[in-house]
Structure formats: structure tokens, C-alpha cells
Design a protein around this motif. Structure first.
Motif, mmCIF file in Angstrom:
data_model
loop_
_atom_site.group_PDB
_atom_site.id
_atom_site.type_symbol
_atom_site.label_atom_id
_atom_site.label_comp_id
_atom_site.label_asym_id
_atom_site.label_seq_id
_atom_site.Cartn_x
_atom_site.Cartn_y
_atom_site.Cartn_z
ATOM 1 N N PHE A 265 0.825 -1.212 0.000
ATOM 2 C CA PHE A 265 0.000 0.000 0.000
ATOM 3 C C PHE A 265 0.851 1.249 0.000
ATOM 4 O O PHE A 265 1.739 1.402 0.828
ATOM 5 C CB PHE A 265 -0.912 0.019 1.229
ATOM 6 C CG PHE A 265 -1.709 -1.232 1.383
ATOM 7 C CD1 PHE A 265 -2.691 -1.545 0.451
ATOM 8 C CD2 PHE A 265 -1.463 -2.100 2.430
ATOM 9 C CE1 PHE A 265 -3.424 -2.710 0.590
ATOM 10 C CE2 PHE A 265 -2.198 -3.265 2.555
ATOM 11 C CZ PHE A 265 -3.181 -3.575 1.644
ATOM 12 N N PRO B 25 1.170 4.985 0.949
ATOM 13 C CA PRO B 25 0.459 5.890 1.850
ATOM 14 C C PRO B 25 -0.231 6.998 1.060
ATOM 15 O O PRO B 25 0.304 7.460 0.046
ATOM 16 C CB PRO B 25 1.567 6.467 2.736
ATOM 17 C CG PRO B 25 2.732 5.574 2.560
ATOM 18 C CD PRO B 25 2.616 4.954 1.214
ATOM 19 N N TYR B 26 -1.403 7.349 1.515
ATOM 20 C CA TYR B 26 -2.133 8.457 0.889
ATOM 21 C C TYR B 26 -1.892 9.706 1.737
ATOM 22 O O TYR B 26 -2.266 9.737 2.911
ATOM 23 C CB TYR B 26 -3.611 8.095 0.822
ATOM 24 C CG TYR B 26 -4.538 9.273 0.637
ATOM 25 C CD1 TYR B 26 -4.686 9.884 -0.615
ATOM 26 C CD2 TYR B 26 -5.267 9.778 1.715
ATOM 27 C CE1 TYR B 26 -5.525 10.964 -0.777
ATOM 28 C CE2 TYR B 26 -6.110 10.860 1.558
ATOM 29 C CZ TYR B 26 -6.238 11.452 0.315
ATOM 30 O OH TYR B 26 -7.065 12.530 0.169
ATOM 31 N N TYR B 27 -1.251 10.684 1.162
ATOM 32 C CA TYR B 27 -0.956 11.921 1.896
ATOM 33 C C TYR B 27 -2.004 12.971 1.578
ATOM 34 O O TYR B 27 -2.000 13.552 0.496
ATOM 35 C CB TYR B 27 0.437 12.448 1.543
ATOM 36 C CG TYR B 27 1.545 11.578 2.076
ATOM 37 C CD1 TYR B 27 1.928 11.646 3.415
ATOM 38 C CD2 TYR B 27 2.195 10.679 1.244
ATOM 39 C CE1 TYR B 27 2.934 10.836 3.906
ATOM 40 C CE2 TYR B 27 3.204 9.858 1.729
ATOM 41 C CZ TYR B 27 3.569 9.945 3.073
ATOM 42 O OH TYR B 27 4.551 9.128 3.563
ATOM 43 N N ILE B 28 -2.852 13.231 2.533
ATOM 44 C CA ILE B 28 -3.967 14.141 2.273
ATOM 45 C C ILE B 28 -3.467 15.571 2.051
ATOM 46 O O ILE B 28 -4.075 16.326 1.298
ATOM 47 C CB ILE B 28 -5.021 14.064 3.405
ATOM 48 C CG1 ILE B 28 -6.331 14.676 2.921
ATOM 49 C CG2 ILE B 28 -4.540 14.698 4.701
ATOM 50 C CD1 ILE B 28 -7.528 14.306 3.734
#
Lengths: 250, 302, 346
Positions: free
Chosen positions: B5, B7-10
Motif C-alpha cells: 500500500f 500511503p495516501y498523503y492528504i
């Protein structure tokens, strides 16, 4: 706070012990990482646990322990005269605590049981508020240092301190503890005041109510629940009277 | 092996990089960021209320900040907490906003102790507003009780600035005692310069009081209304606007031409914390300004 | 939706793949209750053997991994006359294995409030998007009424969704992420038999729910606003907030400022709260908009079964019955709704 142009007060604090185990006082010296800042924020003028100085010049008096002797009553009244703010620290000071259990027995018999042939002077146990007026209560056995810190900050800066209205169950749930009723144990969690972060149920033993009753507790329903789950009347009564916090309740 | 996965960095979302603007409520943003604002003046109004003038420090943020009368901001005093306060100044005023704050709790208490120059945080504006646009060409009733003049002052100033757009304008204000009257230094200006019928009443007079004594509804009875060409804004405690609205309704003003502002406990201003729910309506999103029909239809509102 | 079939052995490989790569949360047995029934919780696991996918329900929902009980929203550092504020969001990827349909539906409802078009919450969205969700079908749990509120079936809101066909899993794939991860293990296309078996299982599950009458509930709530039913149940209510804590959709909260002892910084801490607490709607000056238990209990139901329907055309409640199970006083939605429905029939 400084950014608001408000200078801190540095209250002079005296800590005084009466009948108790001194565990709450020990808590004041606990939490090493913040002790220096804690002692910076207040000026300790009388505190037997950490210093040998003694003084009558204090604004805040922290009272630990219950009141069980005549000389304690006189001493407490004297402290009340000096203190602008008198704080009952811990379950003993707030409700009488474990010491209060003796009030259910004959005083002489109790004396003999403990001291044998050399009885000591003793009175029925009283909470601090039964002897003098109390400005603030911090219940707990022992008190939670973090809560003491917040109250001190409140005194210094007027930052908010909200005495939790909710019962222990709330914090118990927040730490994912399995309800001890499910495990067949008695617990005062539903009616006892939270703010302790529910360490007892998490450790596997039900709440004993060291912080007294929550705001607006439903005692009637609680007693019904305990009864329905097979707990004996005596057992429930013993639990409720353990720290003395539920004494005023019907 | 590469990890499964990413990481999703908002914070890499383009909208998160855009300047903070609470008027764009559907956009992703740092919802707990604040506009750092300086208290430029503190004007005591009564023993209990002070008027705070606040200027957003950052010039670009200040320029972008806009609101409509009736909306509120969350005032954050770091270390102390955050409270919802209605804006009392005119929306056309770009330099600073004015907040009338009563000393009631911890945060308001500390604001009353602070001094000029202190920096606090602002989030907002939030909530619905009084539909001044829709009221053009009509008679206007602006009615306040007690602290209700604080939220009412924004529409009052807005109406005054556009005086020619409206027919008759009445301001009716009532408090318990004369020393509780807010903004009394402005009555003269409103009354005389702006051609507005301003009437003030108190429940209990004192030696110096020469005006009328009674309830706000007493003032209403003296006004001749053209109900279908009138809009009313009523700000005050529920018991007061209930009586006022009932009176106006009897006079024939439709319920959707009467507007009230409600207040509740709030922790977010954004429809998340549920503390301000009336029944299950969010005061912060669907209010604080409601038309009277909506209030009637909400259980628990009054 | 794409479907694949995954053998049980490959499934173990698949989970181990996740375990080696990221933090995995899964149902884990934590003990037994007084009647000998196993108790489960969604907890971090390190090995496949710790996971028990045959669990009936969990005491707590998985909400806390998206909406933690306590969360630092921002930190403010004080430098004499000025202050500065920092905000951090959680970004570490995480996988949750074995969520039931009700809990995934709960997340979809939370999405509407917290990631919808009115002030979307970056705190929530960051956690939601960084969480890989594998759901699983199961036979109805005791007391569960998810079917009545339309939460027994889920068509999105997850990455993968499993249906146990005894020797294999029927896997629904709902995201590219799920598709890619599944590529790492051996799967096959479903055959007609697989499809048949899957539909049989779904029918079997659907046929086992006990009915609960929720027809016209929003209007009924208004009609029953002054009903004795509320007092009857509120007299038992302990106002302990447990129902809201275990609920997969209760999201209300309070804010607390925590100033460090050395006065160098202050944290703005969000703590999930409960509408059953005495001070929930109390304002400065002491006025309380909901001073009695009856009003507070009523509004919990109002929010779930009326207010939310008004805003989103569906109830907030997913029928998981955790509140009913956790309540020591025996207050539960099935009986309350039942009482409301029958009051006028008597």
C-alpha cells in the motif's frame, strides 16, 4: 497566559496530611517528567514529603487524609483560617475513604482489634467537608497527578478544568476494556465518577468508586442490575461503602 | 518486495494547499486551522458585555474573509477553548470584525481579562444568514431582546448602509434594566441620521430612565403593519421571540417572513460534533438563522 | 463488480502477505463471558492464527480506527507573546480484515457526514483512505436487525469482500487496490457452481433474520414525541454513554484544551462524547437544553431514526445491536422501536 497579557499567579501551597496513607501526597511528587515544571508553577511552603520547611504563609492548602482525632479537627480549623483556597485531596479527604469503614462498627471494639491492650484516641471518621468548608475536591485513591496538574493550571491561568460529569463506564469503553459484569464481577462503573481513565476494570477488577458518584447517577437502576446479576445485598453495600463516597445516597 | 500500500498523503491534495476559506464549505481544507487575529480595540458596553474588534493578521486572509449578517465565527483562545460568537459588525466592513461578548464561561471570562494587542484565533464564518437581499422593497422590523442586539446589529448596520432599498424600518429593543442596554451610544445616530424608528423599552426603570417601561410586545402594538410587505428579524431569548412571533403572526405576517437566530452549545461549527443539534437539525449548518416556520417545525427549538 | 475465487490455503497466504507488509486489525477472541460465549474485539494481530473470522460479533465496533476515542486535532506552541499552530494527520496504511456488512455500511454513513460535501474532515478522510478493508459475510448475529434497516448487504465501501463457501472464498473486488493485492496470490474466475453456491449462501443468510417493523419510523417518532415509552426506558438509563461508545456510527464529540505543565504548548484534543451525558447540551452560564434522561435518550433515537433519514434518506443505525448488548440496563433498539410501534395498537 502571557500571550493574552495575563501574568501567571504563583500560588503558595501548603500540603497537610491527616489520617491516610500519604499515597496522595506521594502522587504530587510523581510523574517525573513534569515535576520540575509543577514545582516551578507553585511555591511549596509546607510539604513534609519533599521538604523540611514549614510555614503558615500559604494561599492554597491541600488536605490529605480523613479526620479522626480531636487534634486533627483543631489543626484543620487552623489551616482553614490561613488558606484562601482549601482543597480536599484524595478519597479520604473527600469522603473519609477506607477509614470510614470503621464507622459501621463499635468504636471501642475497633480500637481493641487494631491496638489490642493499648488503645489510641479515635473519633468516628469524618470527611474534610464535615469539619470545615471545602473549596475544591479532587477525589481518587490515589489522586491522579494529571488531574492535580490541570487544577493547578486552572488556579494559575484560569484555563478550564471540567470536573467530569460522566461515569467510569465511558472511559472504560474508550480503552476497549471488556465489561467486567460480562466476566461475572461487580463494578460501580455505571454510577461512579469518571476522570480516572478506568484503570481498575482494565486490570480485571471492577470499580470501587474511589471518586464518589457521577453527576446524576441512577442508583436505583444500578441496584436492580446488581441484584439481577446475582450479587448479594451485603456485597453491594460493602462495595458502595468502601470509600465512603456513596454514603449520602439513599 | 515493494510494499502493498502506498500511503495516501492528504496534505498533497491540491485543495489542501489552497488558502483557507470557510465559505467554500464543500472543499477539503485544514478545518482546524484558524485565522490568527489581533484584538485591536476592546469597548466596554455594560458590566457584562464588551465589544471586541478583531483584525485578521494576514493581509491576504483578511481580504478574502467575508460574511453575511447573521453568521457566526468560532473564536479560539489557545489553551482555553473555542466558542461560537455572532458577528456584530457590518458585512461591508473589510478591515476588522466586531464581536459582542458576554462574560459567561471560561473562554469569555478570559477574553474579558485580556488586553488590546492579544492574538486569538478565528474560524469561520459559519451558518446561515438573514436574507437581506430578499427583504429589499419591504418594510423591515428589527427586534431584539437583551443580548439579542449583538447578532441583530449586523443586519441593522447592513440595512442602514442600504437604507434606500427599504421602506419603513423599525428597530425595537428591550432589556430588563437600563444598565443592560447594549450599544446605547449608537441609538441617536440610528434614529436621527438614518431615518429609522428606534424604540427602546425596559422591564424595570431606574431614577434616570425616562423611556417606556414594559415588554417588547408593548412597542409592537403601537406599530401599524402592512403584513404582506413586511419582513421581521427577531433576536433574543426563546421566550421573547416566541411571544413576538406569535404577535406578528396574529398581525398577518407569514411565518417565512420572520427570522430568528438560535444559540446552542457548539464545538465545531461544521456539523460534526452534534452538540448543537435541535432534535436532529444542526444549528451550525441549518442555522443559527431560521425562519419561524422551521423553528415551529423543529421539536425542542423553543 | 469483479469476482474471484480464492482457496482457503491461498487465503492464508494472502493474509500472511498483509501481515508481513502492514498493520493488520482483525477479530480476535479476548475471552468468554459468564455463559461461556466467546468475546471478540477488533485488535492488531501478528499471526494468522490469532484471527477468528467465524466470530459472531464484537463488543466494540471498528469505528475507533477511523474516529479514535481521543484525537489530537492540533497543537499550539506558545512563544511568549505569539503562538503557532501545527496540525498532523495519520497517514500510516492499515488493513482491517473481517468487517461485517453492518460495519462497512456504518463507514458509508460516516462517509456521508465526515467526508461528504459539508466541511469534509481531513482527519477522517486520511484514515479512511489509508485503510484497506476486507469484509466478510456471516450468519445473522443474535439481536442484529441490520436487514430491517437495509444494512445486511453492502455493495461498496470496501476493497475486498469475502463469502465463505466452506472450502473456498468467493471474493468481491471493489477497488484497484484490492485487485492488485489479490494478484499476488493464486485465484481463479468463478464458475457457474461458484456463483450458485454464493447465491445460496446469501439466500440462507437473508432468510434467517428476525423481522423488525421499522415502517414509517420517522413520522412515528414525531407522533410519539411525548410518549410514555421514553420515560419507561429512560428510568432505566444509567447515562453511562456505553451505547454511543460501542456504536459504529455515533460520531459526536467534545473538545478539550490540554496545556502542558511547562506552559510551552497546548493541544486541542477531540474526545468522542455521548449525548446521554448530563452536560452534553449545557451552555456557559449553566443552562441545559437537555437536563433529563428522558430527553437525552429520546434524542439519541431521534438522531438515528429520524434526523439522519431527513438529511440522507436512510437511518444512521445499522442494526448491529451492540448498544443493546452492552447496556447493563437492557435498553435496546428492538424493544424501544417495538414499544413505539405498538403503543397505538393497544
Amino acid at each position: 497566559m502571557k500571550y493574552l497579557g495575563i501574568e501567571p499567579k504563583r500560588p503558595k501551597v501548603g500540603v497537610f496530611d491527616f489520617t491516610g496513607c500519604e499515597g496522595c501526597e506521594l502522587q504530587l511528587a510523581n510523574k517525573e517528567e513534569t515535576v520540575p515544571a509543577f514545582l516551578q508553577a507553585i511555591e511549596v511552603v509546607d510539604f513534609r514529603e519533599i521538604s523540611s520547611t514549614s510555614s503558615d504563609d500559604y494561599e492554597v492548602a491541600l488536605i490529605e487524609g480523613a479526620i479522626t482525632r480531636d487534634d486533627e479537627i483543631r489543626r484543620l480549623k487552623e489551616i482553614r483560617k490561613h488558606a484562601k483556597l482549601l482543597v480536599a485531596l484524595g478519597s479520604c479527604a473527600c469522603f473519609g475513604g477506607v477509614n470510614r469503614l470503621k464507622n459501621g462498627y463499635d468504636l471501642d471494639a475497633v480500637n481493641q482489634e487494631v491496638y489490642g491492650t493499648e488503645p489510641k484516641e479515635t473519633l468516628p471518621t469524618q470527611a474534610v467537608k464535615e469539619v470545615v468548608s471545602v473549596d475544591l475536591e479532587i477525589p481518587g485513591c490515589p489522586v491522579d497527578k494529571a488531574e492535580v496538574e490541570r487544577i493547578v493550571q486552572h488556579l494559575i491561568w484560569d484555563v478550564p478544568y471540567q470536573f467530569p460529569a460522566y461515569p467510569v463506564c465511558f472511559e472504560c469503553k474508550q480503552r476497549y476494556t471488556t465489561c467486567v459484569f460480562e466476566l461475572g464481577q461487580l463494578c460501580l462503573g455505571p454510577i461512579a465518577r469518571g476522570g480516572c481513565h478506568a484503570p481498575c476494570p482494565a486490570g480485571g477488577s471492577g470499580c470501587w468508586g474511589c471518586r464518589g458518584p457521577a453527576a446524576d447517577p441512577n442508583l436505583e437502576e444500578f441496584l436492580q442490575i446488581a441484584k439481577d446479576r446475582g450479587f448479594k445485598k451485603r456485597e453491594i453495600k460493602e462495595r458502595l461503602s468502601f470509600y465512603g463516597g456513596f454514603e449520602d445516597m439513599p | 518486495m515493494t510494499s502493498l500500500f502506498r500511503p495516501y498523503y492528504i496534505i498533497q491534495e491540491s485543495e489542501m494547499a489552497q488558502p483557507l476559506d470557510y465559505n467554500r464549505r464543500s472543499r477539503l481544507k485544514h478545518v482546524d486551522q484558524v485565522f490568527r487575529s489581533e484584538i485591536i480595540n476592546i469597548i466596554p458596553l455594560t458590566d457584562m458585555e464588551k465589544l471586541f474588534q478583531l483584525r485578521i493578521l494576514d493581509g491576504a486572509e483578511r481580504e478574502r474573509f467575508s460574511f453575511l449578517p447573521g453568521q457566526f465565527v468560532m473564536v479560539e483562545v489557545p489553551g482555553y477553548g473555542e466558542i461560537p460568537i455572532s458577528i456584530s459588525s457590518s458585512p461591508s466592513h473589510k478591515g476588522y470584525i466586531e464581536l459582542c461578548i458576554r462574560r459567561a464561561g471560561v473562554v469569555t471570562g478570559i477574553l474579558h481579562k485580556t488586553r488590546r494587542g492579544a492574538v486569538v484565533g478565528l474560524r469561520g464564518p459559519f451558518g446561515t444568514h438573514f436574507p437581506i437581499e430578499r427583504m429589499r422593497g419591504n418594510h423591515i422590523l428589527l427586534i431584539a431582546g437583551g443580548l439579542g442586539l449583538a447578532p441583530l446589529r449586523a443586519p441593522i448596520l447592513n440595512v442602514i448602509e442600504n437604507r434606500t432599498d427599504f421602506h419603513d424600518v423599525h428597530i425595537l429593543y428591550g432589556t430588563r434594566q437600563p444598565d443592560m442596554l447594549l450599544f446605547n451610544y449608537q441609538y441617536e445616530e440610528w434614529n436621527r441620521i438614518s431615518d429609522i424608528n428606534l424604540k427602546v423599552i425596559v422591564e424595570q426603570g431606574d431614577e434616570s430612565w425616562t423611556g417606556p417601561v414594559g415588554l417588547i410586545t408593548d412597542l409592537l402594538k403601537k406599530i401599524r403593519l402592512e403584513p404582506l410587505e413586511t419582513y421581521a428579524i427577531i433576536c433574543g431569548p426563546p421566550v421573547m421571540f416566541k411571544f413576538v412571533c406569535a404577535h406578528l403572526q396574529r398581525e398577518g405576517i407569514p411565518m417565512d417572513r420572520m427570522f430568528v437566530s438560535l444559540e446552542r452549545r457548539m464545538h465545531c461549527g461544521m456539523g460534526k460534533c452534534c452538540r448543537c443539534n435541535i432534535g436532529s437539525t444542526y444549528t451550525c449548518l441549518s442555522g443559527p438563522v431560521f425562519d419561524y416556520w422551521t423553528v415551529m417545525n423543529l421539536k425542542e427549538a423553543i | 463488480m469483479l469476482f474471484k475465487v480464492l482457496g482457503k490455503k491461498e487465503f492464508t497466504t494472502f493474509i500472511e502477505l498483509l501481515l508481513n507488509d502492514t498493520e493488520v486489525i482483525a477479530p480476535k477472541q479476548v475471552g468468554v463471558d459468564t455463559s461461556g460465549k466467546p468475546l471478540h474485539q477488533y485488535l492488531p494481530v501478528q499471526a494468522f492464527t490469532e484471527i477468528d473470522l467465524s466470530y459472531e460479533t464484537t463488543e466494540y465496533s471498528a469505528k475507533t480506527y477511523f474516529l479514535p476515542f481521543r484525537e489530537n486535532l492540533s497543537t499550539c506552541s506558545f512563544l511568549d507573546m505569539v503562538w503557532d499552530r501545527q496540525i498532523k494527520y495519520r497517514v500510516q496504511p492499515r488493513a482491517i480484515i473481517g468487517l461485517h456488512a453492518c460495519d462497512i455500511n456504518a463507514l458509508l454513513k460516516l462517509d456521508k457526514v465526515l467526508a461528504g460535501d459539508r466541511f469534509p474532515s481531513p482527519y477522517y478522510i486520511s484514515r479512511r483512505k489509508n485503510t484497506f478493508i476486507v469484509g466478510i459475510d456471516h450468519d445473522p448475529c443474535e439481536g442484529g436487525f441490520c436487514q430491517a434497516v437495509g444494512a445486511d448487504v453492502v455493495t461498496h465501501g470496501f476493497d475486498l469482500y469475502l463469502t465463505d463457501l466452506e472450502d473456498r472464498y468467493f471474493v468481491a473486488i471493489n477497488s484497484e487496490r484490492g485487485f492488485n493485492v489479490l494478484q499476488r496470490v493464486k485465484t481463479r474466475e468463478p464458475t457457474a457452481r461458484d456463483n450458485n453456491d454464493y447465491l445460496d449462501v446469501r439466500r440462507r443468510i437473508a432468510g434467517q433474520f428476525k423481522p423488525l417493523e421499522v415502517h414509517n419510523l420517522p413520522n412515528l417518532m414525531d407522533i410519539e414525541f411525548e410518549s410514555k415509552v421514553w420515560k419507561k426506558w429512560a428510568d432505566k438509563c444509567l447515562s453511562c454513554g456505553s451505547c454511543a461508545m460501542v456504536c459504529p456510527t455515533c460520531y459526536c464529540y467534545g473538545i478539550e484544551e490540554r496545556v502542558s505543565m511547562d506552559n510551552a504548548e497546548s493541544a486541542k484534543v477531540k474526545q468522542l462524547y455521548s449525548c446521554q451525558f448530563l452536560d452534553f447540551a449545557m451552555v456557559a452560564g449553566g443552562h441545559n437544553f437537555r437536563p433529563d434522561r428522558e430527553t437525552r435518550l429520546k434524542y439519541r433515537y431521534y438522531h438515528q431514526h429520524r434526523g439522519f433519514v431527513e438529511a440522507y434518506e436512510e437511518p444512521l443505525c445499522v442494526g448491529c445491536y451492540r448498544c443493546g448488548r452492552v447496556c447493563l440496563a437492557g435498553i435496546n433498539p428492538t424493544d424501544i422501536i417495538g414499544d413505539l410501534q405498538t403503543e397505538y395498537q393497544e
